[in-house]
Design a protein around this motif. Structure first.
Motif, PDB file in Angstrom:
ATOM      1  N   THR A  40     -10.859  -8.403  -3.605  1.00 49.06           N
ATOM      2  CA  THR A  40     -11.658  -9.295  -4.469  1.00 49.06           C
ATOM      3  C   THR A  40     -13.150  -8.732  -4.537  1.00 49.06           C
ATOM      4  O   THR A  40     -13.080  -7.362  -3.912  1.00 49.06           O
ATOM      5  N   ASP A  41     -13.229  -8.480  -4.784  1.00 51.26           N
ATOM      6  CA  ASP A  41     -14.762  -7.554  -5.763  1.00 51.26           C
ATOM      7  C   ASP A  41     -15.735  -8.172  -5.258  1.00 51.26           C
ATOM      8  O   ASP A  41     -16.111  -9.116  -5.279  1.00 51.26           O
ATOM      9  N   GLU A  42     -16.339  -6.844  -4.800  1.00 54.54           N
ATOM     10  CA  GLU A  42     -17.614  -7.482  -3.481  1.00 54.54           C
ATOM     11  C   GLU A  42     -18.561  -6.902  -3.832  1.00 54.54           C
ATOM     12  O   GLU A  42     -20.163  -7.009  -2.536  1.00 54.54           O
ATOM     13  N   GLY A  43     -18.371  -7.382  -5.379  1.00 56.96           N
ATOM     14  CA  GLY A  43     -19.437  -6.372  -5.811  1.00 56.96           C
ATOM     15  C   GLY A  43     -19.630  -4.774  -6.146  1.00 56.96           C
ATOM     16  O   GLY A  43     -20.842  -4.015  -6.748  1.00 56.96           O
ATOM     17  N   GLU A  44     -18.721  -4.008  -6.126  1.00 59.84           N
ATOM     18  CA  GLU A  44     -18.331  -2.963  -5.932  1.00 59.84           C
ATOM     19  C   GLU A  44     -17.190  -2.441  -7.291  1.00 59.84           C
ATOM     20  O   GLU A  44     -18.096  -1.030  -7.270  1.00 59.84           O
ATOM     21  N   GLY A  45     -17.481  -3.262  -7.570  1.00 65.62           N
ATOM     22  CA  GLY A  45     -17.102  -2.934  -9.437  1.00 65.62           C
ATOM     23  C   GLY A  45     -15.590  -2.706  -8.920  1.00 65.62           C
ATOM     24  O   GLY A  45     -14.944  -2.012 -10.089  1.00 65.62           O
ATOM     25  N   TRP A  46     -14.849  -2.047  -8.053  1.00 61.31           N
ATOM     26  CA  TRP A  46     -12.993  -2.594  -7.807  1.00 61.31           C
ATOM     27  C   TRP A  46     -13.255  -3.182  -6.524  1.00 61.31           C
ATOM     28  O   TRP A  46     -13.597  -4.133  -5.710  1.00 61.31           O
ATOM     29  N   PRO A  47     -11.498  -3.288  -6.766  1.00 59.99           N
ATOM     30  CA  PRO A  47     -10.575  -4.728  -6.086  1.00 59.99           C
ATOM     31  C   PRO A  47     -10.679  -4.710  -4.078  1.00 59.99           C
ATOM     32  O   PRO A  47     -10.930  -2.776  -4.202  1.00 59.99           O
ATOM     33  N   ASN A  48     -10.890  -4.837  -3.788  1.00 63.55           N
ATOM     34  CA  ASN A  48     -10.901  -4.468  -2.356  1.00 63.55           C
ATOM     35  C   ASN A  48     -10.221  -5.435  -1.436  1.00 63.55           C
ATOM     36  O   ASN A  48      -9.913  -6.632  -1.254  1.00 63.55           O
ATOM     37  N   ILE A  49      -8.711  -4.428  -0.491  1.00 61.34           N
ATOM     38  CA  ILE A  49      -7.569  -5.451  -0.087  1.00 61.34           C
ATOM     39  C   ILE A  49      -8.473  -5.053   1.352  1.00 61.34           C
ATOM     40  O   ILE A  49      -8.491  -3.645   1.848  1.00 61.34           O
ATOM     41  N   ARG A  50      -7.971  -6.340   2.241  1.00 59.08           N
ATOM     42  CA  ARG A  50      -8.148  -6.072   3.708  1.00 59.08           C
ATOM     43  C   ARG A  50      -6.641  -6.348   4.081  1.00 59.08           C
ATOM     44  O   ARG A  50      -6.249  -7.125   3.849  1.00 59.08           O
ATOM     45  N   TYR A  51      -7.006  -5.578   5.034  1.00 57.64           N
ATOM     46  CA  TYR A  51      -5.158  -6.098   5.898  1.00 57.64           C
ATOM     47  C   TYR A  51      -5.982  -6.774   7.265  1.00 57.64           C
ATOM     48  O   TYR A  51      -5.700  -6.073   8.116  1.00 57.64           O
ATOM     49  N   THR A  52      -6.487  -8.023   6.898  1.00 55.97           N
ATOM     50  CA  THR A  52      -6.727  -8.919   7.966  1.00 55.97           C
ATOM     51  C   THR A  52      -5.962  -9.121   8.828  1.00 55.97           C
ATOM     52  O   THR A  52      -5.812  -9.974   9.759  1.00 55.97           O
ATOM     53  N   GLU A  53      -4.145  -9.520   8.286  1.00 53.54           N
ATOM     54  CA  GLU A  53      -2.757  -9.861   9.033  1.00 53.54           C
ATOM     55  C   GLU A  53      -2.994  -9.104  10.331  1.00 53.54           C
ATOM     56  O   GLU A  53      -1.821  -8.705  11.058  1.00 53.54           O
ATOM     57  N   ARG A  54      -3.275  -7.795  10.711  1.00 54.07           N
ATOM     58  CA  ARG A  54      -3.635  -6.457  11.516  1.00 54.07           C
ATOM     59  C   ARG A  54      -2.044  -6.160  11.680  1.00 54.07           C
ATOM     60  O   ARG A  54      -1.471  -5.974  10.693  1.00 54.07           O
ATOM     61  N   HIS A  55      -1.735  -5.846  12.964  1.00 55.94           N
ATOM     62  CA  HIS A  55      -0.036  -6.209  12.751  1.00 55.94           C
ATOM     63  C   HIS A  55       1.034  -6.864  12.367  1.00 55.94           C
ATOM     64  O   HIS A  55       1.805  -6.076  12.679  1.00 55.94           O
ATOM     65  N   GLU A  56       0.123  -7.706  12.429  1.00 53.84           N
ATOM     66  CA  GLU A  56       1.585  -8.814  11.942  1.00 53.84           C
ATOM     67  C   GLU A  56       2.270  -8.542  10.593  1.00 53.84           C
ATOM     68  O   GLU A  56       2.027  -9.622   8.851  1.00 53.84           O
ATOM     69  N   VAL A  57       2.926  -7.554   9.900  1.00 47.20           N
ATOM     70  CA  VAL A  57       3.134  -7.149   8.867  1.00 47.20           C
ATOM     71  C   VAL A  57       4.866  -7.226   9.240  1.00 47.20           C
ATOM     72  O   VAL A  57       5.368  -6.986  10.048  1.00 47.20           O
ATOM     73  N   GLY A  58       5.695  -7.955   7.820  1.00 49.63           N
ATOM     74  CA  GLY A  58       6.831  -8.107   7.818  1.00 49.63           C
ATOM     75  C   GLY A  58       7.977  -8.862   9.532  1.00 49.63           C
ATOM     76  O   GLY A  58       6.590  -9.475   9.510  1.00 49.63           O
ATOM     77  N   TYR A  59       8.422  -8.357   9.866  1.00 50.19           N
ATOM     78  CA  TYR A  59       8.835  -8.980  10.831  1.00 50.19           C
ATOM     79  C   TYR A  59       8.356 -10.085  11.852  1.00 50.19           C
ATOM     80  O   TYR A  59       8.267 -10.832  12.942  1.00 50.19           O
ATOM     81  N   ARG A  60       7.269  -8.831  12.854  1.00 45.18           N
ATOM     82  CA  ARG A  60       5.928  -9.271  13.280  1.00 45.18           C
ATOM     83  C   ARG A  60       5.275 -10.132  12.555  1.00 45.18           C
ATOM     84  O   ARG A  60       4.990 -11.023  13.171  1.00 45.18           O
ATOM     85  N   TRP A  61       4.823 -10.634  11.085  1.00 44.56           N
ATOM     86  CA  TRP A  61       4.149 -11.241  10.785  1.00 44.56           C
ATOM     87  C   TRP A  61       5.199 -12.653  10.785  1.00 44.56           C
ATOM     88  O   TRP A  61       4.110 -14.061  11.620  1.00 44.56           O
ATOM     89  N   TYR A  62       6.607 -12.285  10.502  1.00 36.84           N
ATOM     90  CA  TYR A  62       6.867 -13.984  11.011  1.00 36.84           C
ATOM     91  C   TYR A  62       7.109 -14.651  12.042  1.00 36.84           C
ATOM     92  O   TYR A  62       7.587 -15.613  12.672  1.00 36.84           O
ATOM     93  N   GLN A  63       7.543 -13.904  13.189  1.00 36.58           N
ATOM     94  CA  GLN A  63       7.596 -14.278  14.630  1.00 36.58           C
ATOM     95  C   GLN A  63       6.137 -13.984  15.331  1.00 36.58           C
ATOM     96  O   GLN A  63       6.114 -15.097  15.306  1.00 36.58           O
ATOM     97  N   ALA A  64       4.821 -13.491  14.768  1.00 38.83           N
ATOM     98  CA  ALA A  64       4.033 -14.276  15.869  1.00 38.83           C
ATOM     99  C   ALA A  64       3.574 -15.421  14.518  1.00 38.83           C
ATOM    100  O   ALA A  64       2.663 -15.723  15.565  1.00 38.83           O
ATOM    101  N   GLN A  65       3.763 -15.901  13.529  1.00 36.62           N
ATOM    102  CA  GLN A  65       3.730 -17.009  13.037  1.00 36.62           C
ATOM    103  C   GLN A  65       4.255 -18.057  13.032  1.00 36.62           C
ATOM    104  O   GLN A  65       4.521 -19.420  12.874  1.00 36.62           O
ATOM    105  N   GLY A  66       5.470 -17.762  13.584  1.00 37.90           N
ATOM    106  CA  GLY A  66       6.840 -18.890  13.979  1.00 37.90           C
ATOM    107  C   GLY A  66       7.265 -19.325  12.913  1.00 37.90           C
ATOM    108  O   GLY A  66       8.176 -20.357  12.720  1.00 37.90           O
TER     109      GLY A  66
END
Length: 714
Positions: free
Chosen positions: A552-578
């Motif tokens: 999202t553009d937060e007024g800086e003129g470029w997209p800001n991608i935030r890794y708000t899922e933190r450690h829940e990437v890949g299989y860690r996401w699926y298992q943590a989210q059930g």
């Protein structure tokens, strides 16, 4: 000239001493000319490669191919420094047209092999061919993570897991550099998407950055002794990766002890003084920023010091001297096309994944009758080379799908015949599929994706309506086998209607033979899923969340991608989210069956300090030889708030029918991948917290029937 006149030619000195002597003899103009590549600047900052048609792409890539080098300085004995792209074979090298080489299976496919020995063979082909072609640098391996299944460069990267990616990357690195070729780890760091890659800023917490995204790079440096790192396009916490002193200097050099050099990704350099000061040492492919005008101006106003310029050159020359590149004459040799092709075919055989095989539909009989191949040109008519963009390999030769099937059937003395229906991209002749399928004894639907640098996939679907090809085939003939030739997971709306699915990946030059070997049982699939296959589009971590992607553009003129899922990437996401995926990480079937027994977990005399040793017996309970991967996952103390499991060890074992093999996997807390550790901001280091750790043992992230506990005291 003598050694006395040119002390850097003295091979009795260390590489760094020679580099320092050379730089000490150079004029300022010579130094500046060596800070960058020799290519006329072209403006590509606003180019999204996915927006280009085929002709426009070829025109752009032709420019990228031209003069992919640093000009030599004859009077100093500095050779023309030749650079070629990777990591899926020798890609665009110095000169136009680019030299031909062996087109290998994609990196994601190599990771599916779960076998570092196989990765070493892969890296040896790349390294030896780079050397044979007279090139000095291979830009690879790539160890960014598959955070998103739609990321355009997943085919160049290994997996969604940092440990698997690191293990495979280290094996490839060592093999490349054993050929006296500089390996270059890329793209440092969090270049996990192609969308707006020249502008995007990535915001990620420090513990997430350390435990996931930096980890495979740390392994490349500490375990692989890699000679070079390529800095990424994107911003990292507001600062361009090429200007980020924290990642380029504090982490890479002060903490990890990296002694190589840092090259910019092509056109990722954005400044002179700031980039060199931060720790970027070499600009490619040109001197847009590290030009004579810019560097001299920065020296004059003291925003740049000459010692910083010297440092950058010493770092690169040290690696060139390390691998004997100053002494090596330019003498290109012929590549053993057939020999390397045979190895590529064997690698492809061991990296394919058998995702589904109801009623033992596969392997097909050599006397299967009429075999019909259906699909679009890129997957069913031509060898699927895959990998659009600068890493694309110009193959020495290719083996097409129908040709490969006929070759293998003939070699087996079979009587089956092979025909094909090639479906137009607009599906205008789709009706032919059903008509031909009804007459066939078995249908092989070859569908897939050829992804590209510069653009992420729009969605998880097979492009160009390929799902309809599968549906038309199976409607006319229920004995339809699907061969996926893709570069990252796809949705499979037809999964319940087909009896067998083989994930073959973009196989490269030997596509036709490798896939035929697998379909006909000459080879037994032994690959495991390196990146989770979702069941639904809404199950992936960025679904409906623009904060995570595309930003999202937060007024800086470029997209800001935030890794708000933190450690829940890949299989860690699926298992943590059930969430139950379609095919979990580490999953893969075989033409035989295995039984894992006698599993023991030994935490050592001092848990948390001593290695954990896992032992198991793997028995082949089927009728053909095959390979199984025993996988070890660790569950950290729940109070740490981490996902349920992290991969910490694996071993691939080949077992004959009726036989059993013993497996031992050692998990060392002091290993570079920090298997028991979490990042502590307070300690600014990895620490092993006290608590109860669960060791899971099985054959996929979702299938871990054996477990043991290890208690770490304070």
């Amino acid at each position: 000239m003598t050694v006395t006149d040119q002390p850097w030619t003295d091979t009795g000195k260390t590489p760094k001493e020679r580099a320092q002597a050379l730089v000490g003899a150079m004029t300022l103009d010579q130094k500046i000319a060596q800070l960058h590549g020799s290519m006329k600047t072209i403006n590509i900052y606003d180019v999204q490669m996915g927006d280009l048609d085929d002709e426009e792409m070829e025109q752009l890539l032709a420019q990228i191919r031209i003069e992919r080098h640093v000009a030599g300085i004859e009077e100093l004995g500095i050779p023309r420094f030749r650079i070629t792209n990777g990591p899926v074979g020798v890609g665009m090298g110095d000169g136009y047209p680019s030299p031909k080489a062996t087109s290998l299976p994609m990196s994601i496919g190599l990771a599916a092999g779960f076998d570092p020995a196989l990765a070493h063979e892969y890296g040896d082909i790349i390294g030896s061919e780079t050397a044979s072609l007279g090139q000095h640098v291979l830009e690879g391996p790539g160890v960014c993570l598959h955070r998103l299944p739609t990321a355009g460069r997943n085919f160049e990267y290994f997996s969604e897991d940092p440990y698997l990616s690191g293990v495979m990357g280290v094996a490839v690195t060592k093999a490349i550099q054993a050929n006296d070729v500089i390996a270059m780890g890329k793209h440092y760091v969090v270049n996990d998407q192609e969308y707006e890659r020249f502008r995007t800023n990535v915001e990620v917490d420090e513990d997430v950055l350390r435990e996931l995204y930096l980890l495979p790079f740390e392994m490349l440096v500490k375990d692989g002794d890699i000679a070079a790192i390529m800095s990424a396009y994107n911003r990292v916490r507001g600062t361009y990766a090429t200007e980020n002193r924290y990642t380029l200097h504090t982490v890479l050099r002060d903490e990890w002890g990296f002694e190589g050099y840092v090259q910019s990704d092509f056109w990722s350099c954005r400044s002179a003084a700031a980039s060199l000061g931060a720790g970027m040492d070499h600009e490619m492919p040109d001197g847009k920023w590290l030009s004579e005008t810019n560097v001299k101006s920065a020296l004059e106003d003291h925003s740049l010091e000459i010692e910083t310029v010297d440092r950058a050159l010493v770092r690169r020359y040290t690696q060139m001297f390390r691998f004997g590149q100053f002494e090596r004459p330019y003498d290109p040799q012929q590549i053993d096309a057939q020999g390397h092709g045979a190895i590529s075919r064997r690698i492809g055989n061991q990296t394919a994944i058998l995702l589904k095989n109801d009623d033992a539909t596969l392997p097909l009989s050599k006397d299967a009758g009429r075999i019909l191949v259906v699909g679009q040109q890129a997957f069913a008519e031509d060898a699927c080379l895959g990998g659009g963009g600068s890493s694309k390999v110009d193959p020495l030769y290719t083996v097409a799908p129908v040709e490969g099937l006929r070759d293998v059937i003939e070699s087996l003395g079979g009587t089956a015949t092979v025909e094909s229906v090639i479906v137009a991209r607009d599906l205008s002749n789709l009706a032919e599929v059903g008509e031909a399928a009804a007459r066939a004894d078995v249908v092989v639907a070859m569908v897939g994706i050829v992804a590209t640098e510069g653009a992420d996939r729009a969605d998880l679907d097979l492009p160009n309506g390929q799902d309809r090809i599968v549906e038309a085939a199976v409607a006319a003939n229920p004995r339809t086998v699907v061969v996926l030739k893709d570069s990252s997971p796809v949705l499979m709306p037809w999964i319940d209607t087909v009896p067998a699915v083989l994930e073959a990946w973009n196989q490269g030059a030997e596509d036709g033979h490798a896939v035929a070997d697998l379909l006909l049982g000459v080879a037994n699939p032994s690959g495991k899923v390196p990146t989770t296959y979702p069941r639904r589009a809404e199950d992936v971590l960025d679904a409906g969340d623009p904060v995570r992607y595309p930003g999202t553009d937060e007024g800086e003129g470029w997209p800001n991608i935030r890794y708000t899922e933190r450690h829940e990437v890949g299989y860690r996401w699926y298992q943590a989210q059930g969430i139950e995926p379609l095919f979990p990480f580490g999953y893969g079937l075989s033409y035989t069956t295995f039984e894992v027994t006698d599993v023991t977990v030994d935490g050592g005399a001092t848990p948390g300090t001593d290695p954990i040793t896992v032992r198991a017996s793997v028995r082949n309970t089927g009728e053909v030889a095959g390979a199984e991967v025993v996988q070890v996952y660790l569950g950290l103390p729940t109070e740490l708030g981490r996902p349920p499991k992290r991969l910490v060890g694996f071993a691939k074992v080949r077992v004959e029918p009726g036989a059993a093999e013993q497996v031992e996997i050692v998990i060392d807390p002091a290993a570079t991948n920090h298997p028991l550790s979490v990042w502590s901001d307070a300690a600014h280091d990895f620490v092993v917290p006290a608590g109860e750790y669960t060791v899971y043992v099985g054959t996929s992230s979702a299938e871990t029937p054996f477990s043991g506990t290890v208690t770490v005291t304070g």
